[in-house]
Design a protein around this motif. Structure first.
Motif, PDB file in Angstrom:
ATOM      1  N   TRP A 108       0.819  -1.247  -0.106  1.00 13.26           N
ATOM      2  CA  TRP A 108       0.134  -0.020  -0.055  1.00 13.26           C
ATOM      3  C   TRP A 108       0.978   1.360   0.060  1.00 13.26           C
ATOM      4  N   ALA A 109       1.842   1.364   0.897  1.00 13.97           N
ATOM      5  CA  ALA A 109       2.875   2.420   0.877  1.00 13.97           C
ATOM      6  C   ALA A 109       3.468   2.676  -0.230  1.00 13.97           C
ATOM      7  N   GLU A 110       3.951   1.677  -0.923  1.00 16.83           N
ATOM      8  CA  GLU A 110       4.721   1.667  -2.311  1.00 16.83           C
ATOM      9  C   GLU A 110       3.689   2.422  -3.364  1.00 16.83           C
ATOM     10  N   ALA A 111       2.460   1.955  -3.380  1.00 15.83           N
ATOM     11  CA  ALA A 111       1.640   2.316  -4.583  1.00 15.83           C
ATOM     12  C   ALA A 111       1.104   3.638  -4.235  1.00 15.83           C
ATOM     13  N   TYR A 112       0.997   4.053  -2.850  1.00 14.90           N
ATOM     14  CA  TYR A 112       0.288   5.354  -2.429  1.00 14.90           C
ATOM     15  C   TYR A 112       1.437   6.455  -2.780  1.00 14.90           C
ATOM     16  N   THR A 113       2.904   6.289  -2.653  1.00 12.50           N
ATOM     17  CA  THR A 113       3.819   7.231  -2.952  1.00 12.50           C
ATOM     18  C   THR A 113       4.247   7.082  -4.582  1.00 12.50           C
ATOM     19  N   ARG A 114       3.919   5.828  -5.209  1.00 14.79           N
ATOM     20  CA  ARG A 114       4.046   6.275  -6.376  1.00 14.79           C
ATOM     21  C   ARG A 114       3.070   7.118  -7.257  1.00 14.79           C
ATOM     22  N   SER A 115       1.750   6.766  -6.714  1.00  9.89           N
ATOM     23  CA  SER A 115       0.719   7.793  -7.157  1.00  9.89           C
ATOM     24  C   SER A 115       0.882   9.115  -6.820  1.00  9.89           C
ATOM     25  N   LEU A 116       1.490   9.395  -5.850  1.00 10.35           N
ATOM     26  CA  LEU A 116       1.859  10.920  -5.571  1.00 10.35           C
ATOM     27  C   LEU A 116       2.863  11.295  -6.598  1.00 10.35           C
ATOM     28  N   VAL A 117       3.959  10.672  -6.954  1.00  9.29           N
ATOM     29  CA  VAL A 117       5.080  11.476  -7.633  1.00  9.29           C
ATOM     30  C   VAL A 117       4.917  10.836  -9.351  1.00  9.29           C
ATOM     31  N   GLN A 118       4.050  10.032  -9.402  1.00  7.73           N
ATOM     32  CA  GLN A 118       3.947   9.682 -10.902  1.00  7.73           C
ATOM     33  C   GLN A 118       2.222   9.661 -11.046  1.00  7.73           C
ATOM     34  N   PRO A 119       1.506  10.444 -11.264  1.00  9.36           N
ATOM     35  CA  PRO A 119       0.049  10.699 -11.017  1.00  9.36           C
ATOM     36  C   PRO A 119      -0.392  10.201 -12.297  1.00  9.36           C
ATOM     37  N   ASP A 120       0.172   9.814 -13.613  1.00  8.12           N
ATOM     38  CA  ASP A 120      -0.465   9.014 -14.382  1.00  8.12           C
ATOM     39  C   ASP A 120      -0.266   7.670 -14.703  1.00  8.12           C
ATOM     40  N   GLY A 121      -0.758   7.118 -15.274  1.00  9.77           N
ATOM     41  CA  GLY A 121      -0.403   5.571 -15.688  1.00  9.77           C
ATOM     42  C   GLY A 121      -1.067   4.611 -14.811  1.00  9.77           C
ATOM     43  N   PRO A 122      -0.772   3.620 -14.470  1.00  4.98           N
ATOM     44  CA  PRO A 122      -1.437   2.777 -13.535  1.00  4.98           C
ATOM     45  C   PRO A 122      -1.670   3.175 -12.240  1.00  4.98           C
ATOM     46  N   TRP A 123      -0.866   4.011 -11.573  1.00  5.14           N
ATOM     47  CA  TRP A 123      -0.927   4.340 -10.333  1.00  5.14           C
ATOM     48  C   TRP A 123      -2.009   5.679 -10.048  1.00  5.14           C
TER      49      TRP A 123
END
Length: 202
Positions: A108-123
């Motif tokens: 969850w923490a990994e996906a949450y962080t990736r969603s913040l810094v890479q807001p496009d794509g699968p995240w």
């Protein structure tokens, strides 16, 4: 008229579950189709056929993790039915702090962080969606008179901030004793503030 997503085949569901177990052990950031396929008894070609692309597989894995997290959070807070925000948060923290749940929470923490810094794509949208998920779970434990009020929204937002901050600290340090004490202290302040405001007792 909107079209519904096709029902996954039995093979797709089977491979998604296997890929999810792999992701819990290895994470998502450096996920590569070839070692994943080999580990779960498939092939990159089959995975691409079933999930359309690597991003499609990642989106399916994120949806699977989100559903798992939400179901477990809800179950953690509801052993005996609704009990109020304070007791529910205390039980949810006990669940979050359990060692056996670290793989899911690291994912969850990994996906949450990736969603913040890479807001496009699968995240895309994962972080915001999980905030809404958690707030919805917490709202379910509040009395109706509190749930719909501005003060009730503030209280569950504060509870979420405490839970998530403590969780990230726990994943970084494993200092469960210190963090459990901090969560208990904040819950006491939350309860005192609620009582002083004349709200429904928990």
């Amino acid at each position: 008229m909107s079209q519904q997503a096709p029902t996954p085949s039995a093979r797709q569901t089977e491979l998604l579950e296997a890929a999810y177990r792999y992701a819990l052990a290895h994470g998502l950031t450096d996920l590569s189709l070839r070692p994943l396929a080999e580990a779960i008894g498939s092939s990159p070609r089959v995975l691409l056929f079933l999930f359309e692309s690597k991003d499609g597989l990642l989106r399916a894995l994120l949806a699977r993790a989100r559903a798992d997290e939400l179901a477990l959070l809800d179950r953690a807070g509801r052993p005996d039915g609704p009990t109020g925000l304070g007791p529910a948060v205390e039980r949810i923290w006990t669940w979050l702090a359990a060692e056996e749940h670290r793989p899911l929470l690291r994912l969850w923490a990994e996906a949450y962080t990736r969603s913040l810094v890479q807001p496009d794509g699968p995240w895309a949208g994962f972080a915001r969606a999980t905030v809404e998920d958690w707030l919805g779970v917490l709202a379910g434990f509040q009395p109706p008179s509190e749930r719909g009020s501005a003060a009730g929204a503030t209280r569950r937002t504060l509870a979420l901030a405490v839970l998530r901050g403590a969780l990230l600290d726990l994943l970084a340090t494993d200092d469960e004793r210190r963090l459990t004490g901090a969560v208990a202290h904040q819950l006491a302040l939350l309860h005192d503030d609620h009582a002083a405001g004349g709200g429904d007792a928990e």
